[in-house]
Every structure is written in C-alpha cells, then in structure tokens.
Design a protein around this motif. Structure first.
Motif, PDB file in Angstrom:
ATOM      1  N   TRP A  68      35.980 -34.404   9.641  1.00 41.29           N
ATOM      2  CA  TRP A  68      36.641 -33.833  10.814  1.00 41.29           C
ATOM      3  C   TRP A  68      37.282 -32.465  10.560  1.00 41.29           C
ATOM      4  O   TRP A  68      37.713 -31.797  11.485  1.00 41.29           O
ATOM      5  N   GLY A  69      37.382 -32.087   9.299  1.00 37.61           N
ATOM      6  CA  GLY A  69      37.966 -30.792   8.974  1.00 37.61           C
ATOM      7  C   GLY A  69      39.470 -30.750   9.112  1.00 37.61           C
ATOM      8  O   GLY A  69      40.044 -29.726   9.507  1.00 37.61           O
ATOM      9  N   ILE A  70      40.130 -31.860   8.778  1.00 37.08           N
ATOM     10  CA  ILE A  70      41.590 -31.907   8.856  1.00 37.08           C
ATOM     11  C   ILE A  70      42.155 -32.408   7.529  1.00 37.08           C
ATOM     12  O   ILE A  70      41.419 -32.918   6.680  1.00 37.08           O
ATOM     13  N   ASP A  71      43.444 -32.281   7.366  1.00 36.95           N
ATOM     14  CA  ASP A  71      44.128 -32.794   6.177  1.00 36.95           C
ATOM     15  C   ASP A  71      44.311 -34.305   6.338  1.00 36.95           C
ATOM     16  O   ASP A  71      44.773 -34.763   7.394  1.00 36.95           O
ATOM     17  N   PRO A  72      43.961 -35.092   5.322  1.00 38.09           N
ATOM     18  CA  PRO A  72      44.136 -36.552   5.433  1.00 38.09           C
ATOM     19  C   PRO A  72      45.566 -36.948   5.793  1.00 38.09           C
ATOM     20  O   PRO A  72      45.775 -37.968   6.466  1.00 38.09           O
ATOM     21  N   ASP A  73      46.532 -36.159   5.372  1.00 40.97           N
ATOM     22  CA  ASP A  73      47.928 -36.477   5.685  1.00 40.97           C
ATOM     23  C   ASP A  73      48.227 -36.331   7.172  1.00 40.97           C
ATOM     24  O   ASP A  73      49.243 -36.839   7.652  1.00 40.97           O
ATOM     25  N   ASP A  74      47.355 -35.623   7.894  1.00 36.76           N
ATOM     26  CA  ASP A  74      47.561 -35.442   9.330  1.00 36.76           C
ATOM     27  C   ASP A  74      47.004 -36.604  10.150  1.00 36.76           C
ATOM     28  O   ASP A  74      47.239 -36.679  11.361  1.00 36.76           O
ATOM     29  N   LEU A  75      46.240 -37.475   9.480  1.00 38.78           N
ATOM     30  CA  LEU A  75      45.745 -38.659  10.185  1.00 38.78           C
ATOM     31  C   LEU A  75      46.890 -39.638  10.404  1.00 38.78           C
ATOM     32  O   LEU A  75      47.601 -39.974   9.448  1.00 38.78           O
ATOM     33  N   PRO A  76      47.089 -40.130  11.628  1.00 37.20           N
ATOM     34  CA  PRO A  76      48.123 -41.153  11.841  1.00 37.20           C
ATOM     35  C   PRO A  76      47.773 -42.439  11.095  1.00 37.20           C
ATOM     36  O   PRO A  76      46.647 -42.618  10.624  1.00 37.20           O
ATOM     37  N   GLY A  77      48.723 -43.350  11.028  1.00 38.14           N
ATOM     38  CA  GLY A  77      48.493 -44.634  10.383  1.00 38.14           C
ATOM     39  C   GLY A  77      47.993 -45.672  11.357  1.00 38.14           C
ATOM     40  O   GLY A  77      47.479 -45.363  12.436  1.00 38.14           O
ATOM     41  N   LYS A  78      48.159 -46.905  10.977  1.00 38.95           N
ATOM     42  CA  LYS A  78      47.698 -48.044  11.765  1.00 38.95           C
ATOM     43  C   LYS A  78      48.588 -48.263  12.978  1.00 38.95           C
ATOM     44  O   LYS A  78      49.806 -48.211  12.896  1.00 38.95           O
ATOM     45  N   GLY A  79      47.953 -48.533  14.114  1.00 37.41           N
ATOM     46  CA  GLY A  79      48.694 -48.835  15.329  1.00 37.41           C
ATOM     47  C   GLY A  79      48.788 -50.332  15.571  1.00 37.41           C
ATOM     48  O   GLY A  79      48.911 -51.117  14.628  1.00 37.41           O
ATOM     49  N   VAL A  80      48.708 -50.725  16.835  1.00 41.39           N
ATOM     50  CA  VAL A  80      48.808 -52.146  17.202  1.00 41.39           C
ATOM     51  C   VAL A  80      47.647 -52.525  18.111  1.00 41.39           C
ATOM     52  O   VAL A  80      46.912 -51.664  18.598  1.00 41.39           O
ATOM     53  N   SER A  81      47.503 -53.823  18.348  1.00 42.28           N
ATOM     54  CA  SER A  81      46.385 -54.335  19.139  1.00 42.28           C
ATOM     55  C   SER A  81      46.580 -54.065  20.630  1.00 42.28           C
ATOM     56  O   SER A  81      47.636 -53.620  21.080  1.00 42.28           O
ATOM     57  N   ALA A  82      45.528 -54.365  21.394  1.00 43.79           N
ATOM     58  CA  ALA A  82      45.499 -54.055  22.826  1.00 43.79           C
ATOM     59  C   ALA A  82      46.700 -54.627  23.580  1.00 43.79           C
ATOM     60  O   ALA A  82      47.395 -53.902  24.306  1.00 43.79           O
ATOM     61  N   TYR A  83      46.934 -55.921  23.434  1.00 43.59           N
ATOM     62  CA  TYR A  83      48.057 -56.521  24.169  1.00 43.59           C
ATOM     63  C   TYR A  83      49.395 -55.997  23.660  1.00 43.59           C
ATOM     64  O   TYR A  83      50.335 -55.805  24.444  1.00 43.59           O
ATOM     65  N   GLU A  84      49.472 -55.728  22.363  1.00 42.36           N
ATOM     66  CA  GLU A  84      50.723 -55.198  21.811  1.00 42.36           C
ATOM     67  C   GLU A  84      51.020 -53.787  22.306  1.00 42.36           C
ATOM     68  O   GLU A  84      52.180 -53.374  22.363  1.00 42.36           O
ATOM     69  N   ILE A  85      49.984 -53.048  22.688  1.00 42.23           N
ATOM     70  CA  ILE A  85      50.210 -51.754  23.343  1.00 42.23           C
ATOM     71  C   ILE A  85      50.981 -51.975  24.646  1.00 42.23           C
ATOM     72  O   ILE A  85      51.903 -51.219  24.977  1.00 42.23           O
ATOM     73  N   MET A  86      50.615 -53.022  25.374  1.00 47.89           N
ATOM     74  CA  MET A  86      51.326 -53.329  26.624  1.00 47.89           C
ATOM     75  C   MET A  86      52.790 -53.679  26.340  1.00 47.89           C
ATOM     76  O   MET A  86      53.692 -53.300  27.103  1.00 47.89           O
ATOM     77  N   GLU A  87      53.028 -54.372  25.241  1.00 44.34           N
ATOM     78  CA  GLU A  87      54.413 -54.693  24.873  1.00 44.34           C
ATOM     79  C   GLU A  87      55.189 -53.425  24.511  1.00 44.34           C
ATOM     80  O   GLU A  87      56.375 -53.291  24.864  1.00 44.34           O
ATOM     81  N   LYS A  88      54.532 -52.497  23.815  1.00 46.18           N
ATOM     82  CA  LYS A  88      55.179 -51.230  23.463  1.00 46.18           C
ATOM     83  C   LYS A  88      55.494 -50.412  24.712  1.00 46.18           C
ATOM     84  O   LYS A  88      56.517 -49.716  24.773  1.00 46.18           O
ATOM     85  N   ILE A  89      54.628 -50.499  25.710  1.00 44.81           N
ATOM     86  CA  ILE A  89      54.884 -49.817  26.983  1.00 44.81           C
ATOM     87  C   ILE A  89      56.098 -50.429  27.660  1.00 44.81           C
ATOM     88  O   ILE A  89      56.991 -49.731  28.144  1.00 44.81           O
ATOM     89  N   ASP A  90      56.138 -51.755  27.681  1.00 40.75           N
ATOM     90  CA  ASP A  90      57.268 -52.445  28.301  1.00 40.75           C
ATOM     91  C   ASP A  90      58.585 -52.096  27.618  1.00 40.75           C
ATOM     92  O   ASP A  90      59.617 -51.947  28.279  1.00 40.75           O
TER      93      ASP A  90
END
Length: 712
Positions: free
Chosen positions: A381-403
């Motif tokens: 991708w032509g970017i620094d590996p340190d600029d890649l974000p880490g692990k997120g959460v699953s689909a339903y947990e995204i809804m919980e994070k929104i809430d």
C-alpha cells in the motif's frame, strides 16, 4: 404488407444478451440475461450458463434476479435527508458533505469515531478496497461486515483445527463418490438448490446421508437418518458421535499419530461422558447416535457439511470444531472423497472475508496483529506499518460502540443491520444516535431510511468483478449492462470518497481489474493466495480454486493432502464440553418454547432485493411461524391465524403455519422480513467468545393468538 411483417419481425427480434452470475447464494451460478424488445416494451429471460460449479443450473431466485435490478424503486441519484425527507443532490455535493462530516467527526471525536460496515455480497475487489479505505483513507480500526453473522463460526473453527479456512477442503466434484455424508444445520434444498444434484448423485451411488436438524425440511427428505436434535445442542451431539467412534474402534490411529494433536485429551474427556447424558441434552436417542456414528466411522470415505443451524450459536465455533474432531479422528481429510464443507450463505461470503473486511484481517487472510503481515501489506500500500490501525471489533459490537458514543459516524456499504443484526430494536436505536450515517445501497432499505445520505450503487448486472464461491473457486462476474441514472459502482464510490479526503495517491484505480491486480500482490504468499489468478485466466478457465501462488499453478482442488496449514503440519483436536462456556438461554414457564430461524427458497437475507422481485415476493408475501399442531392447540393458536411471539427482547406478529414435522418444543420463523415481522427483534445480543457470532438459532419465546379464534 410484406414490408409491414418484416418490420414487425425486426422489432420483435431486437435482442441484447448480458453475461453475468447470480447475485444471491454462494453457488454463484453463471447465467445470461436475454433482453428482447417487443415493439415498445422489453421482455426478459434468464438462462443458465455452463460453469465448473453448477453446470448451467439455476434456481427460482437466479431466474428472477433481474426483476429487482429493473425495479422502479432503484436508487439512481445521491439522496440527502433534509428536514426528515430525502432530496436529490449531485455527486459533487454528496462528496463535499461526506468530506465535511467525516473530517468534523474525526477532529471532534478521534480517528476511531468513524466506522465502516461492509458486506459479503460485494466483489472481492470492493471488499479489498473497503478494507484499505478504512485503514488508509480513514485510519480507523473499526471495520467489520455482515459476513460476521454468516460464516465466522465455521471460519474460526477451520482456522483453529486446520490452520486455514477455505470453506471447502475439497471440490464439489468429489461429493457424488463419498460413502457417508453428514449435513449439520443446513437446508441446502432451499438455501442452495443448485448444489442438491451433487448430493442426489451421491445418494444414487449408495451414500448414506445423515441430516442433523431440529426440523424436517426439503433437505431431510434426502436423509437415510435424520437426527432431530433440540436446538443448540450440536456440540453435545458431536461428543456422542465421537464417543461411539472412539470406543467402537473406528478411529484412524495411524492418521491421528502422524497428523494430529489433542486426541488423547479428547479421548479422556469422552470417557467421562455418558451417552444417556447426551441423549437427555439433545433429545436424540442413544440408538440413533450409535447408528450414525458407526455408519460414519466404518465407511472408508466421508464428508461433513455445516451451515447456519450449527454456526449461528453462541458456541457455534466450538460445535463446528467438534464436528471437525470427527473428521480428524476418522482420518477423513486430505484424500479423495473426504473432507469438510462450510456451506457459505452469502454470494461472496468466502472472498469478502479473505481480503480485509474483518476486524482482525488484512488481505490474503493475513492477521492485522502479526508484525510481518502488517509490514507486507503496508509495503504493497505504500504506507508505514505503524500507520496501520490495530484490531477492531465485530459487526454487532460496532453497534454497541455506537450506542456507547465511541463511534459517531458510520459508512455502511450494501448491508441492512437494522434487520440482519440480533437485538434489532437496540441496533435501530443505536444508529439513530450517529452524527452522520452514509448508506450505499440499491434501495432505501430499513437501515438506509435512517441515513443522512444515501449513495446509489450498481447491481449485479452492471458491476464487474470477481467473487469466490462456496468451494473457494474464484470466478469472474462479467457485467455489461449500463448503470441507470447516476449510479456508480461500489469501488468507484470508495475511490471518489478517498480522493475527496485527499488520499488519491492510494486510490488511483480506474477499473475493477486494476484493483484485482493490487489484491493479487497483497495476497501473495498469504493463506488466501490469489497471485496466480488473472482476469484472462478466469475468462479462459471459468474459475480457479485458491491457493494459486503463480501463473502456472492450476489451483488447489484438495487441501491437506500431505499436511495441514499449522506450522508443524498437524491438525489440532480440542475438547468441547457438553455444556457451552457461555450459557444459552433456557426455556421456562414464562418463555416455554425454543425459537429457531432460517431461510425460505424464494427470499435472500433481509429481503431488500427479493421482496422487490414480484415473482419471488408472490411466493412468500409475509413471514410465518411454523408450529406443531399439538403445541398450537396448547396455546389456542389456529392454523393460518395471526400470532404474537414474545421473547425477553421484544415481540413480533406473524401468521401461524401448522407443521407436524417440527419438534413440539420448537417454533421456526424465517428472517427475510422487517418491522413488525423482523424475527431478529427477538434475538439476544450474546456472542460466541471465539468468533463473536450472535446466537440467532436459539431463543426462548412464548406465543399467543392475536385474535381469540377459538372463541368464535
């Protein structure tokens, strides 16, 4: 007069042919849409096209798919919500609005305040690009997709047991020659009808077919033995089968010794388990358990196939692992006519997770938490590996994070979480809290209604790209039909938003093929290696099974012939207890019945497309509750009457449908309808601890008549 007839004949014979493939299930049947202009109107006919997977077969959904593509409700222009109503705006205005809102949200709430929610119906190119968009253009860790709700349990189980997940360990062509088949929690006759001939041929050839399902379905009619278990007890049933196989000496000691770990621990656990206990848990008799186990154990070849009935449980990953224990214990892997198949639900459920939409994955099935994997993809991708974000959460947990307010902006592509997610009322209310919601869709879906901005996307007839079918076979979907109005392809929408955000350097694509060629590079050397696959090859060969590491490679028909994908080359067996780690919802005096869910043949997922196909909608115009007549009488529910179903989360109203073939303690409701018929309103938000799959297939409910028919 002759000139008149010739003119009319010419008008009638004006014809266009569009090569494509079905947008629905994972069989991805190849087909042609024939458009005939008859005087001033157009007529359409769909015909199957020869291909390695389905040999030209089509089901009723595929034959009528074009109807939603030409539906008058198709979105054709960007639509902005103004004072509660959607109004047409230009693409320039839409992109400016997205830039302003995304920038504002990230400045106010941080980079991870934006989330991306993808789809298993989009092409490999678009899935790849969406993952790159989230991590490079938005720099957010929060991306997941609706495929999390489909195959994540089987994917995690295969990865843990074998070291990799390709859905099928072998090709469909081997099914007719196997001697014993277990179909666990899958109703292929209605969900993937064009796969059925493989199993029917196996039956003709003398295969013994075992079906594990709480219901009698069109698929169980094929069975020599139907194990009608209590919903949610698949893991315990697998223990019963394993116990008999081990104690009756049907395990393959040589295979286990050479190619597996963990058998000793599994054997010790099974010795502590009583078949009487498993009979009590599952409702399947000891005699049936023994019959199934001995038949599978003694045959030289055998296959196991799983689907949502086993997987959509809060112990779905463990249940599938226990079924994989059966294959390892009997040595039925890596050789002809033996193996495992996770029957994918969505059209690109396999490919969509391989190339970056899952919270923890990078292209090529690489791990986002692995330093070497991060560097490899970052270099592409032509970017620094340190600029890649880490692990997120699953689909339903995204809804919980929104809430919770951690996520305040959402980019939603080709998905309908208000209907597809569990705890649907909660999800809908959470989405209303967003500062800005962008939905990319064909129609104003139930979720798109909540959006601030809707972007119109292309249909399967218009959008070229690759898909990976149920076998792991990469296919090229040709698409030559012009887009209506100002519709754009998903990949074009992603590219244009990225450019608006100043990331053009990383998104300078002008075709789907260009994106695929970068995907090939990003997947090279990974578990899901597509490097040797090209559009040219796909056009010539009709499809290629990955891994395909170089241009001379023919693709991999059968996995694990000499070793598994773990570093030491061995499979990993594991002890799966009869009682799940996460306790499941139990029936009681208030909620005395088990609820399970599933599909009907004429509809697909949340019904956004099939409910807009008149030929399909007419077959099932509304949802229903399948219930045993004796149970219905207990609750004074007449056949074909309106019934209210309550769980601890909410209630819905559907029509009753008597069935003497369902378990008396269980009711069934399909999941293709929304609003007051949305069965996912009833489903809890508990998740599998390994794969984060919700427990769609088991809830405790009560039922009651809407009108007291019995009193009239």
């Amino acid at each position: 007069m002759l000139k008149y007839f010739r003119k009319k004949q010419k008008e009638v014979q004006t014809e266009k042919v569009y090569n494509t493939q079905c947008p629905y299930c994972s069989m991805q049947c190849k087909m042609q849409l024939i458009e005939q202009s008859v005087v001033s109107r157009k007529q359409y006919k769909t015909v199957g096209k020869e291909n390695p997977t389905t040999q030209g077969r089509l089901c009723v959904k595929g034959m009528n798919a074009y109807q939603h593509a030409f539906n008058k409700e198709r979105l054709k222009y960007p639509m902005l919500k103004v004072n509660g109503e959607f109004v047409r705006i230009s693409w320039e205005q839409a992109l400016e609005r997205i830039k302003a809102q995304f920038t504002r949200i990230q400045e106010e709430d941080g980079l991870n305040a934006l989330a991306v929610y993808g789809s298993a119906s989009i092409t490999n190119e678009e899935a790849y690009l969406l993952g790159k968009f989230a991590r490079v253009a938005l720099k957010t860790k929060y991306i997941d997709y609706n495929g999390r709700l489909c195959m994540s349990a089987a994917a995690s189980a295969a990865s843990q047991t074998f070291g990799m997940d390709r859905g099928f360990t072998n090709s469909l062509a081997e099914i007719p020659n196997t001697r014993c088949i277990i179909l666990a929690g899958t109703n292929i006759a209605e969900c993937q009808p064009t796969i059925m001939p493989y199993f029917e041929k196996a039956k003709e050839n003398g295969a013994f077919i075992i079906v594990i399902d709480p219901r009698e379905t069109a698929t169980t009619k094929l069975a020599d033995l139907h194990l009608k278990l209590r919903p949610g007890t698949d893991a315990a049933l697998a223990n019963g089968l394993l116990k008999v196989i081990v104690e009756e000496n049907y395990s393959n000691e040589a295979f286990i010794q050479e190619r597996a770990h963990g058998f000793h621990e599994v054997k010790e656990y099974l010795a502590s388990v009583e078949l009487r206990e498993i009979e009590a848990i599952t409702g399947v008799s000891i005699n049936e358990i023994q019959k199934a186990a001995i038949k599978f154990g003694k045959e030289e070849t055998g296959m196991i196939f799983t689907a949502r009935g086993v997987e959509q449980q809060t112990d779905g990953s463990a249940a599938v692992r226990n079924l994989l224990n059966l294959l390892v214990a009997t040595g039925k892997l890596g050789k002809p006519n033996c193996g495992f198949g996770a029957i994918t639900g969505q059209g690109n459920g396999q490919g969509a997770r391989e190339h970056g939409q899952k919270a923890d994955q990078l292209p090529g099935y690489r791990s986002i938490e692995n330093k070497e994997h991060r560097k490899f993809v970052a270099d592409v991708w032509g970017i620094d590996p340190d600029d890649l974000p880490g692990k997120g959460v699953s689909a339903y947990e995204i809804m919980e994070k929104i809430d919770e307010g951690e996520i305040t902006g959402l980019f939603l592509m080709c998905s309908n979480p208000v209907v597809s997610n569990p705890n649907a009322h909660f999800v809908k209310n959470a989405l209303k809290k967003l500062k800005f919601l962008v939905a990319v869709d064909l129609f104003v879906s139930e979720t798109a209604k909540l959006a601030d901005l809707i972007l119109p996307t292309s249909s399967y007839l218009e959008d070229e790209g690759t898909m990976t079918n149920v076998e792991g076979r990469v296919t090229l979907r040709e698409a030559s039909c012009p887009c209506p109005g100002e519709v754009k392809h998903d990949w074009q929408i992603i590219v244009e938003i990225a450019r608006a955000l100043g990331k053009e350097k990383y998104f300078s694509f002008s075709s789907a093929e260009e994106i695929f060629n970068e995907l090939r590079l990003a997947s090279r050397g990974g578990i899901a290696d597509y490097y040797g696959i090209t559009y040219e090859r796909l056009r010539k060969e009709g499809g290629i099974l990955w891994p395909c590491p170089d241009l001379e490679h023919k693709g991999t028909l059968r996995l694990f012939e000499t070793s598994f994908a773990h570093p030491d080359g061995k499979a990993k067996m594991v002890v799966v207890p009869n009682k799940p780690v996460v306790p499941k919802e139990e029936v009681n005096s208030e909620f005395p019945l088990y609820l399970t869910t599933g599909r009907v043949m004429s509809h697909y997922l949340t019904g956004v497309q099939t409910r807009r196909s008149p030929a399909l909608a007419a077959r099932n115009i509304e949802s229903y509750m399948e219930i045993h007549p004796a149970t219905a009488m207990d609750y004074q529910i007449a056949d074909h009457s309106l019934v209210k179903i309550d769980s601890r989360r909410g209630s819905i109203t559907v029509r009753s449908k008597y069935s003497e073939t369902i378990r008396p303690d269980t009711v069934f409701v399909p999941f293709h309808w929304a609003d007051s018929q949305n069965v996912n309103v009833l489903i809890g938000g508990e998740l599998d601890p390994v794969c984060r799959m919700p427990g769609f297939k088991l809830s405790a409910v009560k039922v009651s008549p809407v009108n007291d028919v019995f009193a009239n």
